[in-house]
Design an enzyme around this catalytic site. Structure first.
Site, PDB file in Angstrom:
ATOM      1  N   HIS A 221      37.245  50.853  31.237  1.00  0.00           N
ATOM      2  CA  HIS A 221      37.702  50.119  32.502  1.00  0.00           C
ATOM      3  C   HIS A 221      37.855  51.139  33.468  1.00  0.00           C
ATOM      4  O   HIS A 221      37.257  51.013  34.690  1.00  0.00           O
ATOM      5  CB  HIS A 221      38.610  49.349  32.450  1.00  0.00           C
ATOM      6  CG  HIS A 221      38.311  47.962  33.259  1.00  0.00           C
ATOM      7  ND1 HIS A 221      38.859  46.731  32.796  1.00  0.00           N
ATOM      8  CD2 HIS A 221      38.130  47.977  34.538  1.00  0.00           C
ATOM      9  CE1 HIS A 221      38.625  45.963  33.758  1.00  0.00           C
ATOM     10  NE2 HIS A 221      37.975  46.839  34.778  1.00  0.00           N
TER      11      HIS A 221
ATOM     12  N   TYR B 110      40.826  41.243  31.727  1.00  0.00           N
ATOM     13  CA  TYR B 110      40.773  39.988  32.250  1.00  0.00           C
ATOM     14  C   TYR B 110      41.499  38.786  31.554  1.00  0.00           C
ATOM     15  O   TYR B 110      41.481  37.644  31.881  1.00  0.00           O
ATOM     16  CB  TYR B 110      39.306  39.444  32.509  1.00  0.00           C
ATOM     17  CG  TYR B 110      38.408  40.335  33.359  1.00  0.00           C
ATOM     18  CD1 TYR B 110      39.139  41.530  33.868  1.00  0.00           C
ATOM     19  CD2 TYR B 110      36.988  40.265  33.266  1.00  0.00           C
ATOM     20  CE1 TYR B 110      38.350  42.305  34.895  1.00  0.00           C
ATOM     21  CE2 TYR B 110      36.341  41.214  34.169  1.00  0.00           C
ATOM     22  CZ  TYR B 110      37.084  42.220  34.697  1.00  0.00           C
ATOM     23  OH  TYR B 110      36.219  43.071  35.427  1.00  0.00           O
TER      24      TYR B 110
ATOM     25  N   ASP C 250      29.956  39.504  32.015  1.00  0.00           N
ATOM     26  CA  ASP C 250      30.876  40.654  32.139  1.00  0.00           C
ATOM     27  C   ASP C 250      32.340  40.168  31.916  1.00  0.00           C
ATOM     28  O   ASP C 250      32.939  39.588  32.963  1.00  0.00           O
ATOM     29  CB  ASP C 250      30.535  41.095  33.362  1.00  0.00           C
ATOM     30  CG  ASP C 250      31.473  42.520  33.714  1.00  0.00           C
ATOM     31  OD1 ASP C 250      30.919  43.614  33.220  1.00  0.00           O
ATOM     32  OD2 ASP C 250      32.494  42.484  34.279  1.00  0.00           O
TER      33      ASP C 250
ATOM     34  N   LYS D 180      35.391  45.694  28.248  1.00  0.00           N
ATOM     35  CA  LYS D 180      35.917  46.953  28.907  1.00  0.00           C
ATOM     36  C   LYS D 180      37.361  47.103  28.026  1.00  0.00           C
ATOM     37  O   LYS D 180      37.869  46.100  27.942  1.00  0.00           O
ATOM     38  CB  LYS D 180      35.948  46.938  30.318  1.00  0.00           C
ATOM     39  CG  LYS D 180      34.836  46.408  31.108  1.00  0.00           C
ATOM     40  CD  LYS D 180      35.102  46.533  32.706  1.00  0.00           C
ATOM     41  CE  LYS D 180      33.648  45.631  33.251  1.00  0.00           C
ATOM     42  NZ  LYS D 180      34.228  44.104  33.231  1.00  0.00           N
TER      43      LYS D 180
HETATM   44  N1  NAP Z   1      35.058  47.251  36.363  1.00  0.00           N
HETATM   45  C1  NAP Z   1      35.816  46.961  37.511  1.00  0.00           C
HETATM   46  O1  NAP Z   1      36.803  47.754  37.600  1.00  0.00           O
HETATM   47  C2  NAP Z   1      35.770  45.588  38.020  1.00  0.00           C
HETATM   48  C3  NAP Z   1      36.642  45.376  39.227  1.00  0.00           C
HETATM   49  C4  NAP Z   1      36.459  44.037  39.771  1.00  0.00           C
HETATM   50  C5  NAP Z   1      35.270  43.293  39.380  1.00  0.00           C
HETATM   51  N2  NAP Z   1      34.535  43.390  38.391  1.00  0.00           N
HETATM   52  C6  NAP Z   1      33.562  42.758  37.860  1.00  0.00           C
HETATM   53  O2  NAP Z   1      32.637  42.201  38.977  1.00  0.00           O
HETATM   54  C7  NAP Z   1      32.628  40.993  38.977  1.00  0.00           C
HETATM   55  C8  NAP Z   1      32.211  40.551  40.486  1.00  0.00           C
HETATM   56  O3  NAP Z   1      33.369  41.073  41.251  1.00  0.00           O
HETATM   57  P1  NAP Z   1      34.511  40.166  41.948  1.00  0.00           P
HETATM   58  O4  NAP Z   1      34.522  38.879  41.033  1.00  0.00           O
HETATM   59  O5  NAP Z   1      35.653  41.074  42.345  1.00  0.00           O
HETATM   60  O6  NAP Z   1      33.929  39.588  43.282  1.00  0.00           O
HETATM   61  P2  NAP Z   1      32.410  39.237  44.246  1.00  0.00           P
HETATM   62  O7  NAP Z   1      31.434  38.689  42.934  1.00  0.00           O
HETATM   63  O8  NAP Z   1      32.169  40.348  44.920  1.00  0.00           O
HETATM   64  O9  NAP Z   1      33.104  38.097  44.747  1.00  0.00           O
HETATM   65  C9  NAP Z   1      33.694  36.895  44.346  1.00  0.00           C
HETATM   66  C10 NAP Z   1      34.310  35.999  45.290  1.00  0.00           C
HETATM   67  O10 NAP Z   1      33.111  35.577  46.081  1.00  0.00           O
HETATM   68  C11 NAP Z   1      33.174  34.243  46.346  1.00  0.00           C
HETATM   69  N3  NAP Z   1      31.780  33.763  46.242  1.00  0.00           N
HETATM   70  C12 NAP Z   1      30.745  34.002  45.157  1.00  0.00           C
HETATM   71  N4  NAP Z   1      29.553  33.680  45.704  1.00  0.00           N
HETATM   72  C13 NAP Z   1      29.761  33.024  46.870  1.00  0.00           C
HETATM   73  C14 NAP Z   1      29.025  32.731  47.799  1.00  0.00           C
HETATM   74  N5  NAP Z   1      27.291  32.380  47.474  1.00  0.00           N
HETATM   75  N6  NAP Z   1      29.230  32.261  49.191  1.00  0.00           N
HETATM   76  C15 NAP Z   1      30.535  32.364  49.242  1.00  0.00           C
HETATM   77  N7  NAP Z   1      31.603  32.890  48.322  1.00  0.00           N
HETATM   78  C16 NAP Z   1      30.885  33.435  47.277  1.00  0.00           C
HETATM   79  C17 NAP Z   1      33.961  33.680  45.019  1.00  0.00           C
HETATM   80  O11 NAP Z   1      34.418  32.396  45.359  1.00  0.00           O
HETATM   81  P3  NAP Z   1      34.283  31.388  44.210  1.00  0.00           P
HETATM   82  O12 NAP Z   1      34.539  31.662  42.755  1.00  0.00           O
HETATM   83  O13 NAP Z   1      35.507  30.394  44.716  1.00  0.00           O
HETATM   84  O14 NAP Z   1      32.951  30.704  44.505  1.00  0.00           O
HETATM   85  C18 NAP Z   1      34.737  34.805  44.592  1.00  0.00           C
HETATM   86  O15 NAP Z   1      35.867  34.617  45.679  1.00  0.00           O
HETATM   87  C19 NAP Z   1      33.927  40.506  38.454  1.00  0.00           C
HETATM   88  O16 NAP Z   1      33.975  39.172  38.340  1.00  0.00           O
HETATM   89  C20 NAP Z   1      34.196  41.378  37.310  1.00  0.00           C
HETATM   90  O17 NAP Z   1      33.266  40.923  36.270  1.00  0.00           O
HETATM   91  C21 NAP Z   1      34.658  44.726  37.552  1.00  0.00           C
END
Ligand code: NAP
Length: 280
Positions: A111, A53, A48, A78
């Site tokens: 997005h 990004y 994704d 997006k």
């Molecule tokens: N459409 C939208 O508006 C939108 C907005 C936000 C995000 N997104 C998408 O959704 C994806 C995921 O969301 P996100 O990146 O915001 O947050 P997330 O996946 O909820 O959390 C990521 C965070 O958690 C940590 N983490 C991951 N696995 C872990 C584990 N097993 N134990 C402890 N910590 C862990 C990561 O750190 P490390 O990397 O240091 O491990 C990072 O700081 C994004 O990457 C993006 O592709 C879309």
């Protein structure tokens, strides 16, 4: 395709892995290439990204360097707000494909909903699908009101709605609406960006299953029937986040996790985006 990750059938017939790999805030080439390699080896097939990004070119380079087989992959990008509008969207998606070094993406999303060009941007996505530059089209951060408004002029409706969802924001009414309208809900920030992983209730459930709290939260998403896209740059966490297919949560545990919902967001409230003057 990894046997453990379920495939969901979208309303247009395309299959989408229920679990995928999030790529927000991963920008340097070495980290992107290593994270995508760990993810592919662990069984993730959905990647994704987004224009916002600023890593589409690096994702494209990684896809080439790792020689990942295109037919196995599910690539999402997006359209960012400054690129909304009919002509701008088409030009920006062609630029995204150039950066990704791909002929098409599997899924193209708007997005965020913004009032300017609300219908024109969707018309551009319909056109891009007709031209074969994306296999499926969908939206992100749309609430019921946006979907209802879109339906007044759309020729086809989104097959995916990617929204913020984690235990503190369970989004049940929107999940129900999406389901009733044949739209797959995909959870972004499924781990609440890590902010919920020290919750005592989740720790208790995790200990009972000999799993981490992250695994319990992702299993909760899985059993809720939504798609989800956790992000990590660390090999052990990337593997851990897809190692959730050998245990299950009881109805009682699911209900306890549901009870953590308190409307807390880690991102912006989509209904207020207009008021941020196109910023979020
Ligand atoms: N459409 C939208 O508006 C939108 C907005 C936000 C995000 N997104 C998408 O959704 C994806 C995921 O969301 P996100 O990146 O915001 O947050 P997330 O996946 O909820 O959390 C990521 C965070 O958690 C940590 N983490 C991951 N696995 C872990 C584990 N097993 N134990 C402890 N910590 C862990 C990561 O750190 P490390 O990397 O240091 O491990 C990072 O700081 C994004 O990457 C993006 O592709 C879309």
């Amino acid at each position: 395709m990894n046997k453990q990750v379920n495939l969901l059938t979208l309303a247009d017939g395309q299959k989408m892995p229920q679990e995928g790999f999030g790529m927000y805030k991963i920008t340097d080439q070495a980290t992107i290439t290593s994270a995508m390699k760990y993810a592919y080896d662990a069984g993730y097939r959905l990647f994704d990204t987004a224009q916002l990004y600023k890593n589409e070119a690096e994702v494209g380079t990684a896809l080439k360097e790792l020689a990942l087989p295109r037919e196995e992959l599910f690539i999402t990008t997006k359209v960012a707000e400054p690129n909304q509008g009919f002509k701008q969207t088409i030009a920006s998606v062609k630029d995204s494909l150039h950066k990704l070094q791909l002929d098409d993406v599997n899924l193209l999303l708007i997005h965020w909903p913004i009032e300017r060009a609300f219908f024109d941007t969707w018309a551009a996505l319909e056109e891009l699908k007709k031209e074969g530059l994306t296999r499926s089209i969908g939206v992100s951060n749309y609430q019921m009101i946006h979907l209802q408004y879109l339906a007044t002029q759309a020729h086809e409706m989104p097959v995916v709605n990617q929204i913020e969802r984690h235990p503190r924001l369970s989004q049940q009414p929107l999940l129900d609406y999406d389901k009733a309208h044949n739209i797959v809900t995909q959870a972004w920030s499924p781990l609440g960006r890590g902010t919920i992983l020290n919750n005592p209730l989740l720790e208790e459930i995790a200990a009972a299953h000999n799993k981490s709290t992250a695994q319990v939260v992702l299993r909760w998403h899985l059993q809720s029937g939504v798609a989800f896209i956790p992000k990590s740059v660390h090999e052990a966490r990337i593997k851990q986040n897809i190692d959730i297919y050998d245990f299950s949560l009881s109805d009682q545990e699911m209900a306890k996790i549901n009870s953590l919902h308190d409307f807390t967001r880690v991102g912006k409230e989509p209904a207020l985006v207009y008021e941020y003057n196109l910023k979020y």
